[in-house]
Scaffold this motif. Sequence first.
Motif, mmCIF file in Angstrom:
data_model
loop_
_atom_site.group_PDB
_atom_site.id
_atom_site.type_symbol
_atom_site.label_atom_id
_atom_site.label_comp_id
_atom_site.label_asym_id
_atom_site.label_seq_id
_atom_site.Cartn_x
_atom_site.Cartn_y
_atom_site.Cartn_z
ATOM 1 N N TYR A 42 0.852 -1.189 0.000
ATOM 2 C CA TYR A 42 0.000 0.000 0.000
ATOM 3 C C TYR A 42 0.891 1.244 0.000
ATOM 4 O O TYR A 42 1.652 1.462 0.948
ATOM 5 C CB TYR A 42 -0.920 0.006 1.223
ATOM 6 C CG TYR A 42 -2.019 -1.023 1.152
ATOM 7 C CD1 TYR A 42 -3.301 -0.680 0.716
ATOM 8 C CD2 TYR A 42 -1.783 -2.355 1.516
ATOM 9 C CE1 TYR A 42 -4.313 -1.629 0.637
ATOM 10 C CE2 TYR A 42 -2.792 -3.309 1.439
ATOM 11 C CZ TYR A 42 -4.053 -2.930 1.010
ATOM 12 O OH TYR A 42 -5.059 -3.880 0.929
ATOM 13 N N HIS A 80 -1.417 -1.076 -4.187
ATOM 14 C CA HIS A 80 -2.457 -0.065 -4.034
ATOM 15 C C HIS A 80 -1.806 1.314 -3.983
ATOM 16 O O HIS A 80 -0.905 1.547 -3.170
ATOM 17 C CB HIS A 80 -3.255 -0.315 -2.754
ATOM 18 C CG HIS A 80 -4.006 -1.599 -2.747
ATOM 19 N ND1 HIS A 80 -5.357 -1.667 -3.018
ATOM 20 C CD2 HIS A 80 -3.594 -2.881 -2.518
ATOM 21 C CE1 HIS A 80 -5.749 -2.934 -2.940
ATOM 22 N NE2 HIS A 80 -4.701 -3.683 -2.638
ATOM 23 N N PHE A 82 -2.446 5.245 -3.400
ATOM 24 C CA PHE A 82 -3.318 6.303 -2.900
ATOM 25 C C PHE A 82 -2.796 7.647 -3.380
ATOM 26 O O PHE A 82 -1.595 7.929 -3.280
ATOM 27 C CB PHE A 82 -3.354 6.300 -1.365
ATOM 28 C CG PHE A 82 -4.147 5.174 -0.768
ATOM 29 C CD1 PHE A 82 -5.339 5.410 -0.121
ATOM 30 C CD2 PHE A 82 -3.693 3.861 -0.864
ATOM 31 C CE1 PHE A 82 -6.084 4.374 0.428
ATOM 32 C CE2 PHE A 82 -4.419 2.809 -0.315
ATOM 33 C CZ PHE A 82 -5.624 3.069 0.336
ATOM 34 N N GLU A 95 -2.764 2.524 -13.624
ATOM 35 C CA GLU A 95 -3.620 1.349 -13.529
ATOM 36 C C GLU A 95 -3.484 0.472 -14.769
ATOM 37 O O GLU A 95 -3.310 -0.759 -14.668
ATOM 38 C CB GLU A 95 -5.069 1.794 -13.340
ATOM 39 C CG GLU A 95 -6.042 0.662 -13.101
ATOM 40 C CD GLU A 95 -7.434 1.176 -12.771
ATOM 41 O OE1 GLU A 95 -8.235 0.369 -12.258
ATOM 42 O OE2 GLU A 95 -7.724 2.352 -13.031
ATOM 43 N N ILE A 101 -3.697 -0.521 -8.262
ATOM 44 C CA ILE A 101 -5.082 -0.199 -7.908
ATOM 45 C C ILE A 101 -5.086 1.217 -7.340
ATOM 46 O O ILE A 101 -4.413 1.490 -6.342
ATOM 47 C CB ILE A 101 -5.643 -1.203 -6.887
ATOM 48 C CG1 ILE A 101 -5.575 -2.627 -7.457
ATOM 49 C CG2 ILE A 101 -7.073 -0.844 -6.501
ATOM 50 C CD1 ILE A 101 -5.778 -3.714 -6.417
ATOM 51 N N HIS A 103 -6.550 4.544 -5.514
ATOM 52 C CA HIS A 103 -7.520 4.993 -4.514
ATOM 53 C C HIS A 103 -7.426 6.510 -4.401
ATOM 54 O O HIS A 103 -6.356 7.043 -4.080
ATOM 55 C CB HIS A 103 -7.241 4.362 -3.147
ATOM 56 C CG HIS A 103 -7.278 2.869 -3.141
ATOM 57 N ND1 HIS A 103 -8.459 2.153 -3.084
ATOM 58 C CD2 HIS A 103 -6.273 1.949 -3.207
ATOM 59 C CE1 HIS A 103 -8.179 0.851 -3.094
ATOM 60 N NE2 HIS A 103 -6.871 0.705 -3.175
ATOM 61 N N LYS A 104 -8.536 7.185 -4.641
ATOM 62 C CA LYS A 104 -8.556 8.648 -4.549
ATOM 63 C C LYS A 104 -9.270 9.140 -3.301
ATOM 64 O O LYS A 104 -9.388 10.346 -3.089
ATOM 65 C CB LYS A 104 -9.202 9.238 -5.808
ATOM 66 C CG LYS A 104 -8.397 8.935 -7.068
ATOM 67 C CD LYS A 104 -8.919 9.679 -8.282
ATOM 68 C CE LYS A 104 -8.035 9.409 -9.489
ATOM 69 N NZ LYS A 104 -8.465 10.175 -10.687
ATOM 70 N N GLN A 105 -9.726 8.210 -2.480
ATOM 71 C CA GLN A 105 -10.378 8.520 -1.213
ATOM 72 C C GLN A 105 -9.823 7.574 -0.145
ATOM 73 O O GLN A 105 -9.272 6.506 -0.461
ATOM 74 C CB GLN A 105 -11.895 8.349 -1.318
ATOM 75 C CG GLN A 105 -12.576 9.250 -2.328
ATOM 76 C CD GLN A 105 -12.525 10.714 -1.939
ATOM 77 O OE1 GLN A 105 -12.392 11.059 -0.759
ATOM 78 N NE2 GLN A 105 -12.636 11.604 -2.930
ATOM 79 N N LEU A 107 -9.665 4.610 2.495
ATOM 80 C CA LEU A 107 -10.203 3.259 2.324
ATOM 81 C C LEU A 107 -10.267 2.546 3.660
ATOM 82 O O LEU A 107 -9.285 2.528 4.413
ATOM 83 C CB LEU A 107 -9.297 2.468 1.374
ATOM 84 C CG LEU A 107 -9.611 0.974 1.196
ATOM 85 C CD1 LEU A 107 -10.916 0.788 0.422
ATOM 86 C CD2 LEU A 107 -8.458 0.266 0.487
ATOM 87 N N THR A 109 -10.703 -1.210 4.950
ATOM 88 C CA THR A 109 -10.628 -2.550 4.368
ATOM 89 C C THR A 109 -10.181 -3.545 5.424
ATOM 90 O O THR A 109 -9.611 -3.171 6.468
ATOM 91 C CB THR A 109 -9.651 -2.563 3.182
ATOM 92 O OG1 THR A 109 -9.724 -3.813 2.502
ATOM 93 C CG2 THR A 109 -8.214 -2.333 3.631
ATOM 94 N N ALA A 119 -5.289 6.090 4.573
ATOM 95 C CA ALA A 119 -5.454 7.385 3.906
ATOM 96 C C ALA A 119 -4.106 8.081 3.843
ATOM 97 O O ALA A 119 -3.207 7.814 4.661
ATOM 98 C CB ALA A 119 -6.454 8.261 4.656
#
Length: 254
Positions: A42, A80, A82, A95, A101, A103-105, A107, A109, A119
């Motif tokens: 991440y 991932h 961000f 991507e 993957i 992520h714009k917000q 998450l 999980t 975040a």
Amino acid sequence: MKNVYFLSDAHLGSLAIEHGRTQERRLVRFLDSIKEKAAAIYLLGDMFDFWCEYKYVVPKGYTRFLGKLSELTDRGVEVHFFTGNHDIWVGDYLEKECGVIIHKQPLTTEIYDKVFYLAHGDGLGDPNKDFKVLRYVFHNPTCQALLRSIHPRWGMWLGLTWAKHSRMKHSDGKEPPYMGEEKEYLVRWTKEYMKSHPNVDFFMYGHRHIELDLMLSHKTRMMILGDWIWQFTYAVFDGEHMFLEQYIEGESKP
């Protein structure tokens, strides 16, 4: 069971970092060292100091880093990505070409039966009014379209110059040290969020460029991941234990 890794804030391409090529190579060597052990990675924001995609153009450079991301995803490692406050202008290139993957917000999980809130951290409780206005402008679709209407030569120059100016406002280009639980806005925001979300086990953030590992309750732990400019720190979760570590050329040090 393979490990899950968390890191943030490399700010690759920064005009304020003199050792940028060395820094990128070090990051790539770290990613290479964990490719056999990682189930997922991440990247919690600001991996680039400025990234803006155009319809047919992406920023120059970063080939070692992007190539390593592609290798990892080709091997089946989940990566991932961000967006942070420096690289929010990401489109679909990473991507489609690198397999990450996006992520714009923030998450929420589940990872190995634990609940994670992930975040970058910008905009979460920050009381700075100027930053709030700037963040709104940067996230506004019309403003983003206007930026992309500028020729990439000037758009990238504008973004990188702004990012350099932003960093050099701090002493030695570094963020202020940890200010304590009562003054750190991310800590205050997290404590408030916990009241309505008691199920979260780990809160993980970037953005502040400090190392922080804080127990907020008997079960809830908050971490800020440092950076990959000076500290080269990351968190690793093996399904049972979480560690905040530092990468030192070929070895991991707790």
